[in-house]
Design a protein around this motif. Structure first.
Motif, short mmCIF file in Angstrom:
data_model
loop_
_atom_site.label_atom_id
_atom_site.label_comp_id
_atom_site.label_asym_id
_atom_site.label_seq_id
_atom_site.Cartn_x
_atom_site.Cartn_y
_atom_site.Cartn_z
N LEU A 448 29.98 -8.38 3.37
CA LEU A 448 28.71 -8.51 4.09
C LEU A 448 27.78 -7.36 3.73
O LEU A 448 26.59 -7.57 3.46
CB LEU A 448 28.97 -8.54 5.60
N LEU A 449 28.29 -6.14 3.72
CA LEU A 449 27.46 -4.99 3.41
C LEU A 449 26.98 -5.03 1.97
O LEU A 449 25.82 -4.68 1.67
CB LEU A 449 28.25 -3.70 3.67
N THR A 450 27.85 -5.47 1.05
CA THR A 450 27.47 -5.55 -0.36
C THR A 450 26.38 -6.59 -0.56
O THR A 450 25.41 -6.37 -1.30
CB THR A 450 28.70 -5.91 -1.22
N CYS A 451 26.54 -7.75 0.09
CA CYS A 451 25.51 -8.80 0.00
C CYS A 451 24.18 -8.30 0.56
O CYS A 451 23.11 -8.54 -0.02
CB CYS A 451 25.97 -10.04 0.76
N ARG A 452 24.25 -7.59 1.69
CA ARG A 452 23.04 -7.08 2.34
C ARG A 452 22.33 -6.09 1.42
O ARG A 452 21.11 -6.14 1.25
CB ARG A 452 23.40 -6.43 3.67
N ARG A 453 23.11 -5.18 0.81
CA ARG A 453 22.52 -4.19 -0.08
C ARG A 453 21.88 -4.86 -1.31
O ARG A 453 20.79 -4.50 -1.74
CB ARG A 453 23.59 -3.19 -0.52
N PHE A 454 22.58 -5.85 -1.84
CA PHE A 454 22.05 -6.55 -3.00
C PHE A 454 20.73 -7.26 -2.67
O PHE A 454 19.76 -7.19 -3.42
CB PHE A 454 23.08 -7.57 -3.50
N CYS A 455 20.69 -7.92 -1.51
CA CYS A 455 19.48 -8.64 -1.12
C CYS A 455 18.32 -7.68 -0.87
O CYS A 455 17.16 -7.99 -1.21
CB CYS A 455 19.75 -9.49 0.12
N MET A 456 18.60 -6.54 -0.30
CA MET A 456 17.54 -5.57 -0.06
C MET A 456 16.98 -5.05 -1.38
O MET A 456 15.74 -4.91 -1.54
CB MET A 456 18.08 -4.41 0.78
N ASP A 457 17.86 -4.77 -2.34
CA ASP A 457 17.40 -4.31 -3.65
C ASP A 457 16.57 -5.39 -4.34
O ASP A 457 15.53 -5.12 -4.95
CB ASP A 457 18.60 -3.93 -4.54
N LEU A 458 17.03 -6.61 -4.22
CA LEU A 458 16.31 -7.73 -4.83
C LEU A 458 14.96 -7.93 -4.18
O LEU A 458 13.96 -8.22 -4.86
CB LEU A 458 17.16 -9.00 -4.72
N LYS A 459 14.90 -7.76 -2.87
CA LYS A 459 13.62 -7.92 -2.15
C LYS A 459 12.63 -6.85 -2.59
O LYS A 459 11.42 -7.12 -2.75
CB LYS A 459 13.87 -7.83 -0.64
N ARG A 460 13.07 -5.61 -2.78
CA ARG A 460 12.17 -4.55 -3.25
C ARG A 460 11.62 -4.89 -4.63
O ARG A 460 10.44 -4.69 -4.90
CB ARG A 460 12.91 -3.21 -3.25
N THR A 461 12.49 -5.39 -5.50
CA THR A 461 12.03 -5.79 -6.84
C THR A 461 11.03 -6.92 -6.73
O THR A 461 10.01 -6.95 -7.43
CB THR A 461 13.23 -6.23 -7.70
N PHE A 462 11.30 -7.87 -5.85
CA PHE A 462 10.42 -9.03 -5.64
C PHE A 462 9.05 -8.56 -5.14
O PHE A 462 8.00 -8.99 -5.66
CB PHE A 462 11.09 -9.97 -4.64
N ASP A 463 9.05 -7.69 -4.14
CA ASP A 463 7.78 -7.23 -3.56
C ASP A 463 6.94 -6.47 -4.58
O ASP A 463 5.70 -6.51 -4.54
CB ASP A 463 8.04 -6.34 -2.34
N SER A 464 7.62 -5.77 -5.49
CA SER A 464 6.87 -4.97 -6.47
C SER A 464 6.04 -5.85 -7.41
O SER A 464 5.08 -5.37 -8.02
CB SER A 464 7.84 -4.11 -7.29
N GLN A 465 6.39 -7.12 -7.49
CA GLN A 465 5.64 -8.02 -8.37
C GLN A 465 4.32 -8.47 -7.75
O GLN A 465 3.46 -9.01 -8.43
CB GLN A 465 6.50 -9.26 -8.70
#
Length: 490
Positions: A448-465
């Motif tokens: 759960l924590l790994t999935c959460r961390r991955f999604c947060m990192d992905l969201k930051r990359t997404f927002d930067s676009q």
């Protein structure tokens, strides 16, 4: 007429006509294979058995003798006929190599289109797994294993067989000890000789096995009903899923024999209702590792599994090249809305194709007749396990299912035209490494924590676009991100 004269085929009279081979009895296995060929109509419901076997090498050292000549046959077929021949009465068989004029491509294409009916109407399908030679099968032990699978409750390839056998053995030392010795019992029975047979590796046997009213495996003089074979296979699979044990030819077991059991179960479950045309994608991927002498048969051998109501509208035609057959299959699926074909055709699976005009002289690279358009899957190439694991057959292509595809294939046979909405340009691809971590399980907090961390990192990359600019679809970017994660679901 001399038996040394080649047999001359006559034309079949009706659209549902087939030839049947009458195998005459003999008291000795070494006796000449004496037969008769006669024409019959499927609509008349003739009584016959259909033979399923591996052709073997393109060598024809044996022959069968007919009243008006002889036909050369392979060593494999001769061995099967000698073993199956009765000592006191004739046996009526349908055998593709003999009952179809292999030199007449028009007749061959028509007979191949009828093979689903031929195998489906046969009283029995006899699967010839080869001579036993030094290999021995202890039928008593094999049937004991089949009965044990039934007693435990392992009745289907589906379901939680691993959990079923774990619960059966839990807390009982005798049952656990028996389970630990299953593979020894399998080896003692000589059962592995069956699933190692090259019969399981062939493409054509899939249709033959799935359509059979009753399927009987013949291994030399030993015969075993498919139902008993399947029960032992389910037992082996369940035990090895529960406790990993050494297994003879594990890769062959999984890749060919067990795959056939799963596909046959899939077929039987869909037998009561029309099969969606895109199910052929499931069959093609599950079975593409199997061998066939003609690559066109990778498609033709499976067409009989789909009812006409699917609207695929393809028929065997050996005048067409392999590329034409694969392209027509892709086009037919796209017209029916199965845009998952575009994923199957992924260019990362392709070998580099150099156009003929740029080839040097004396090279052996493909010609244009081998060329497949970029949107047509090449079923001559295998698909890796990881690629298969990422697929969801039938709906795995991550497009919005509410938007029907707009596809035009009418202008040029090799060019596909479609419409799409530009969302953004892909700038990077980041693998979800945690998915492949052997130490993680779906119910672990760490997962759960790994999935959460991955999604947060992905969201930051997404927002930067989308800094200082709106989302191209004019939607809220957070909603777009969430919608993308769940693949178009709710």
């Amino acid at each position: 007429m001399s038996f040394s004269s080649p047999y001359q085929y006559g034309a079949l009279g009706r659209i549902d006509s087939i030839r049947l081979l009458k195998l005459k009895p003999a008291s000795s296995s070494d006796a000449t294979l004496s037969c008769e060929l006669s024409e019959s109509n499927l609509s008349a419901a003739p009584e016959y058995e259909a033979l399923s076997y591996v052709w073997g090498k393109d060598e024809y050292p044996q022959r069968i003798e007919l009243p008006s000549g002889c036909l050369k046959i392979t060593e494999s077929l001769a061995s099967a006929l000698r073993t199956l021949r009765s000592s006191d009465k004739p046996r009526q068989l349908w055998v593709d190599a003999v009952c179809i004029n292999q030199c007449d491509h028009v007749e061959k294409a028509h007979q191949v289109s009828q093979m689903a009916k031929i195998y489906g109407k046969a009283a029995r399908v006899l699967a010839w797994l080869g001579e036993s030679s030094d290999a021995t099968l202890n039928m008593t032990l094999a049937l004991d294993l089949a009965q044990k699978a039934k007693d435990i409750g392992l009745l289907s390839p589906r379901g939680e067989n691993r959990e079923t056998i774990r619960k059966w053995a839990y807390g009982d030392s005798e049952k656990l000890e028996w389970m630990m010795g299953v593979m020894d019992a399998v080896d003692d029975a000589g059962f592995f000789w069956l699933y190692q047979s090259s019969w399981f590796t062939r493409m054509w046997i899939v249709q033959e096995a799935l359509l059979a009213k009753r399927l009987i495996l013949h291994f030399g003089t030993v015969r075993l009903d498919w139902e008993d074979f399947e029960k032992v296979m389910i037992l082996i699979q369940a035990v090895n899923a529960a406790i990993r044990l050494p297994m003879t030819s594990r890769e062959v077991f999984v890749k060919y024999a067990w795959a056939l059991i799963e596909v046959r179960d899939h077929w039987l479950q869909s037998d009561s209702h029309p099969v969606a045309a895109d199910h052929i994608t499931y069959y093609m991927h599950q079975l593409r590792r199997r061998s066939c002498k003609d690559d066109r048969d990778r498609v033709f051998a499976l067409l009989g599994l789909l009812p006409e109501s699917t609207g695929l509208n393809l028929h065997p035609d050996y005048s067409k090249t392999v590329a034409e057959v694969y392209t027509e299959l892709a086009a037919a699926q796209l017209r029916l809305g199965n845009i998952g074909v575009l994923y199957d055709a992924g260019l990362w699976k392709r070998k580099y194709f150099q156009p003929p005009e740029s080839r040097g002289e004396g090279t052996s690279q493909p010609s244009w007749s081998d060329y497949l358009p970029t949107w047509a899957p090449d079923y001559r190439q295998d698909t890796s396990f990881m690629e298969l694991a990422e697929m969801r057959f039938g709906d795995y292509f991550g497009a919005d299912p509410r938007v029907p595809p707009n596809i035009d294939l009418l202008k040029e046979s090799y060019r596909l035209t479609t419409q799409a909405t530009l969302i953004d340009i892909v700038t990077c691809v980041q693998p979800a490494l945690f998915v492949h971590h052997e130490g993680l399980r779906a119910n672990d907090a760490l997962m759960l924590l790994t999935c959460r961390r991955f999604c947060m990192d992905l969201k930051r990359t997404f927002d930067s676009q989308f800094v200082n600019r709106p989302c191209p679809s004019h939607e809220d970017s957070t909603k777009v991100f969430a919608y993308s994660l769940v693949g178009g679901g709710n």
